[in-house]
Design an enzyme around this catalytic site. Structure first.
Site, mmCIF file in Angstrom:
data_model
loop_
_atom_site.group_PDB
_atom_site.id
_atom_site.type_symbol
_atom_site.label_atom_id
_atom_site.label_comp_id
_atom_site.label_asym_id
_atom_site.label_seq_id
_atom_site.Cartn_x
_atom_site.Cartn_y
_atom_site.Cartn_z
ATOM 1 C CG MET A 129 102.859 28.475 -57.237
ATOM 2 S SD MET A 129 101.143 28.984 -57.268
ATOM 3 C CE MET A 129 101.065 29.983 -55.799
ATOM 4 C CD GLU A 175 116.428 32.702 -46.367
ATOM 5 O OE1 GLU A 175 116.800 31.558 -46.072
ATOM 6 O OE2 GLU A 175 117.112 33.494 -47.056
ATOM 7 C CG HIS A 232 109.967 29.105 -52.204
ATOM 8 N ND1 HIS A 232 109.651 30.439 -52.186
ATOM 9 C CD2 HIS A 232 108.811 28.456 -52.472
ATOM 10 C CE1 HIS A 232 108.357 30.595 -52.440
ATOM 11 N NE2 HIS A 232 107.824 29.407 -52.615
ATOM 12 N N GLY A 235 106.486 22.113 -48.070
ATOM 13 C CA GLY A 235 106.583 22.793 -46.778
ATOM 14 C C GLY A 235 105.377 22.521 -45.896
#
Ligand code: AMP
Length: 285
Positions: free
Chosen positions: A30, A35, A37, A147
């Site tokens: 989004m 860090e 991403h 993630g």
């Protein structure tokens, strides 16, 4: 790096790349890149020929009283960061391109979506699965990187991929943290300085439970007490839930014998920020 807002254009380009036998990696985000991403982008770069990052603040995954309007959107900075990481394509559609006015199809995963985050945020995961399936159909990635920070999201998406026979591999990257343990999040920017000083306790509580588990404690209630006692030291956040669940069913575990997810969501008092974090015992997601 290509920056494209049109889904048909991305689909056409990715179709050609697949014909050329390029392995495509997708990193859905989004935006407001940090860090966390960038670690996903790095993973995609390492494992694929072409890296596509989507940047889309998906209105369907926000509840009515949530932070859709105040969600940070530093688009130019994001593109700069993506470029520095060697991203090949940024796909950044406007909401009208993803959800035209006659849009009426949704994808929903049952059961896994009614607990934890799903219980606090009704409709959230239907928004997530719908947009992710659309992104998969537009980009047709070989691999999609997510993630561990959003552990329930990972398990819901894995279920969708299995149930719908989607030809994509999900690649999960560990949660990236600040030096003091706080899970990095775009929403950390909402925190007041005093909240920011206190919220590392969230992860500290999870670590304390993991240490107790390492020493042989297997009862969930003991471990949950351990975390809640730690959170009682906080005056600027309160836990919405602290749960220990099975990583397949997301149902609460009384005792831990197999892989277990300890998940929490906390809400801060001053900026009303919701922060989630988790830790996995005895395995991975
Ligand atoms: P978001 O932009 O918050 O929707 O997140 C996009 C992707 O980045 C999701 O797969 C998240 O799980 C992942 N992500 C967000 N924060 C972190 C973090 N601290 N470490 C690793 N991955 C993260």
């Amino acid at each position: 790096m290509n920056i494209i807002d049109n889904p048909q254009e991305v689909q056409k380009l990715c179709t050609q790349l697949r014909r050329d036998r390029k392995k495509i990696g997708l990193v859905p985000t989004m935006g407001a890149l940090h860090e966390g991403h960038l670690a996903l982008l790095k993973r995609a770069k390492e494992t694929c020929d072409i890296t596509v990052m989507s940047i889309f603040v998906n209105p369907k995954q926000f509840g009515k009283n949530e932070d859709l309007n105040r969600y940070p959107r530093p688009f130019e900075k994001d593109c700069q960061l993506a470029k520095e990481q060697g991203c090949d394509i940024v796909f950044a559609p406007i909401p009208e391109f993803m959800y035209p006015s006659n849009f009426m199809t949704h994808v929903a995963v049952d059961k896994l979506t009614s607990v934890l985050e799903g219980a606090q945020r009704p409709g959230h995961f239907t928004g997530v699965t719908t947009i992710v399936l659309k992104l998969f159909n537009i980009v047709m990635p070989d691999s999609a990187v997510f993630g561990q920070k959003d552990a329930q999201q990972v398990l819901v998406l894995k279920r969708m991929v299995m149930d719908l026979n989607l030809p994509v591999q999900l690649d999960i990257v560990p949660t990236q943290r600040e030096k003091d343990g706080l899970a990095i999040s775009s929403r950390n920017s909402y925190l007041t300085p005093s909240e920011r000083a206190e919220v590392p306790l969230i992860y500290a509580g999870l670590i304390k439970a993991r240490d107790a588990w390492k020493k042989g404690d297997r009862k969930s209630s003991t471990l949950i007490d351990c975390i809640r006692t730690k959170y009682n030291n906080a005056s600027l956040f309160t836990p919405e839930y602290v749960s220990i669940v099975d990583t397949n069913s997301l149902l609460p575990l009384e005792t831990i014998s197999d892989t277990a997810l300890i998940a929490t969501a906390c809400k801060t008092a001053e900026s009303q920020t919701r922060l989630i974090d988790n830790i996995v015992l005895n395995g991975s997601l």
